[in-house]
Design an enzyme around this catalytic site. Structure first.
Site, PDB file in Angstrom:
ATOM      1  CB  CYS A  28      17.857   2.070  43.926  1.00 22.32           C
ATOM      2  SG  CYS A  28      18.651   3.462  43.119  1.00 22.32           S
ATOM      3  CG  HIS A  82      16.739   0.447  49.015  1.00 16.79           C
ATOM      4  ND1 HIS A  82      16.307   1.500  49.780  1.00 16.79           N
ATOM      5  CD2 HIS A  82      17.012   0.961  47.790  1.00 16.79           C
ATOM      6  CE1 HIS A  82      16.328   2.610  49.069  1.00 16.79           C
ATOM      7  NE2 HIS A  82      16.730   2.308  47.840  1.00 16.79           N
TER       8      HIS A  82
END
Length: 592
Positions: A94, A304
């Site tokens: 992240c 992601h």
């Protein structure tokens, strides 16, 4: 002779109707193109932008081909909007990815590529440090604020650097467009934590006992659990809302074992997605209740790829590819799919482009929508994987719509890193148990190889799990050379030095000094009834608050751009901040 004349007449008539049909089709096509252009032009000049951001999200939802769980709110967004199946993060984790999103720059070009640079200092032997982009760099939200937008973040940040006070009008669990001035355009980010990797931990349960986003914007509401950690803020599994029968049988990707523990984690994953969808619905209802749906561009995406082992932190597609849905006002292009490649570094320039603002020159991405949309769609996406918590690797990747090239700078080191946080996941524990018992299949054991090839090359269409390395296949020699050249070009263009030790990176960021640079204190002066704020640190953002005569203070820090007037008897509070530097002290002006 009459037959010939009749045939000529028939031929002439047929030709006439054929030409008429062709002209008619061409006219309709032109009209369709005009209509498309027209609908694109009908976007509000300064639309509101709402980002709905979930965490650790693979393509596990119906609008991206997986109908395991029902997601009515996301499915509605997809039905009324555009699906983007080829969105890729710049990292499989992240914080580096969020750095790319907010700056429009690759993490490995600004020192944001190592996950958790402010912690694990005892393990790495490094000082706590932050990413340090060029001085002209601003968070994209600050650029929007400078152009009159009200900007909020609810509530996760995590950018590999501390956000300056100028970045947001509000960044908190209360942050909401509802707190803006009347008719002010807004950019609001709402983060959903339900799908985070930690949602698979034992004991299982959601981090949010209440539907958090129903209360956003209401600063008088008292949160029951806000501030507790991911691991502690849980309820018992029997109290957890169940969106899918626990005995559901799931399709397990080949890189994971099909055992009861893994099946249970898959149930958790889908159940968490359904709970996140419920939260999305709460926010969308607020937007509709406020009458703002049709002048707001809504963007849903993940930070992601998926949360499972061999997904998060890796730069296979399972770690990089994440769903994106964009709903435009009045359902423009509803129910369509856009196959173009999109990278997270394209978000900042696209956000500016959609609001009519020219993207900044320093940004390494390109706008894929809006007034300043790039002339050509991107041909490649790029990604990097370096340190994760206390464990380091060095990997770079380039992908087009079909192929992916990976370069491993530490081939003598295995792929698997014993990241303690990941090992709290039962599936990871199961993998390690089966590895130790030598019961993994060849495919599952690939991740645990003692070393890895210097180069990997995958046909992602034929081999979506990226298991069959084609790097030594002579049939792909020319294509591999193309990707090698693209990789070298990209590294040079962004100034990425993959083999640079992190210790040397810190020295480079700090210009050879051994301590983090500090932003110079701002200077506040008053002349002819106007206040001026300056700072000697190049590129520093200047934030200020007005303290009124009755001691009331501005709710948020304004971005200083030019001298301004203040009411009689008021004073000014200012702070300077350059990304990657320590912020200055907060300075107060003298009383008028």
């Amino acid at each position: 002779m009459n037959l010939i004349k009749m045939s000529n007449k028939v031929f002439t008539a047929a030709l006439f109707f054929t030409i008429l049909f062709i002209v008619s089709c061409q006219t309709k096509n032109k009209e369709a193109k005009k209509e498309t252009l027209k609908t694109e032009m009908e976007l509000p000049e300064r639309p509101n932008i709402l980002w709905l951001v979930t965490e650790d999200m693979g393509s596990y939802i119906p609008s991206f081909g997986d109908s395991t769980i029902v997601t009515p709110n996301l499915s509605r967004l997809a039905k009324e909007g555009v699906v983007y199946p080829n969105l890729f993060s710049t990292s499989g984790v992240c914080a580096p990815s969020r750095a790319a999103i907010t700056t429009g720059m690759y993490p490995s070009s600004i020192g944001a590529n190592h996950m958790r640079t402010t912690s694990y200092t005892e393990v790495t032997g490094l000082p706590s440090y932050a990413a340090l982009p060029p001085p002209e760099t601003r968070m994209v939200s600050e650029l929007l604020r400078m152009n009159g937008f009200y900007c909020t973040n609810n509530y996760k940040e995590d950018y590999q650097f501390e956000a300056p006070k100028t970045a947001w009008d509000e960044s908190s669990p209360y942050a909401h467009w509802r707190n803006r001035s009347q008719d002010q355009p807004f950019f609001s980010v709402v983060n959903f934590t339900e799908t985070h990797e930690s949602g698979l931990f034992e004991p299982y349960g959601f981090r949010e006992i209440e539907t958090r986003h129903y209360h956003s914007g209401n600063r008088n509401y008292k949160w029951k659990n806000f501030g507790t950690s991911h691991a502690k803020n849980r309820m018992a599994e029997e109290e957890t809302p169940v969106h899918l029968p626990k005995d559901t049988k799931f399709t397990i990707p080949p890189y994971l074992p099909n055992t009861d523990l893994v099946q249970r984690d898959m149930w958790k994953l889908y159940n968490n997605i359904a709970e996140m969808d419920k939260q999305v619905g709460a926010v969308l209802k607020q937007l509709e209740d406020d009458g703002l749906l049709e002048n707001t561009i809504i963007v849903f995406y993940g930070d992601h790829g998926g949360p499972l082992p061999r997904e998060k932190r890796l730069i296979y597609d399972s770690g990089l590819n994440t769903p994106m849905i964009i709903r435009f006002p009045n359902k423009i292009h509803a129910g369509t799919k856009d196959e173009q490649l999109v990278s997270f570094i394209d978000f900042a320039p696209t956000l500016l482009s959609l609001t009519g603002i020219q993207p900044a020159d320093y940004m390494q991405g390109q706008a894929f929508l809006g007034k300043h949309k790039a002339e050509k769609e991107r041909k490649y996406i790029h990604a990097a994987a370096d340190r994760f918590d206390g464990f380091t690797d060095v990997i770079r990747a380039v992908r087009d719509k079909r192929f992916k090239y990976i370069r491993n700078y530490r081939p003598t080191q295995g792929y698997y890193l014993p990241v303690e946080y990941r090992e709290r996941i039962p599936t990871m524990q199961e993998l390690l148990r089966l590895r130790d018992e030598e019961k993994l299949t060849d495919v599952q054991a690939q991740w645990f190889r003692e070393n890895k090839p210097e180069e990997e090359f995958f046909d992602c269409l034929a081999d979506p799990f990226e298991l069959n390395n084609l790097a030594d296949n002579p049939e792909y020699k020319e294509k591999i050379n193309e990707f090698r050249n693209e990789m070298d070009h990209w590294l040079t263009e962004i100034g990425d030095e993959p083999n640079l030790p992190e210790k040397e990176l810190v020295k480079k960021l700090w210009n050879g000094e051994t301590t983090q640079p500090i932003t110079t204190n701002p200077k506040i002066t008053s002349s002819e009834g106007k206040v001026e704020i300056i700072c000697d640190t190049e590129g520093a953002s200047l934030g200020y608050k007005i303290i009124y005569k009755d001691a009331k203070t501005s709710e948020s820090w304004s971005v200083y751009q030019e001298p301004f007037a203040i009411p009689e008897g008021a004073t000014v509070q200012a702070q300077a901040y350059r990304i990657g530097f320590k912020p200055s002290e907060i300075i107060n002006s003298k009383t008028n």
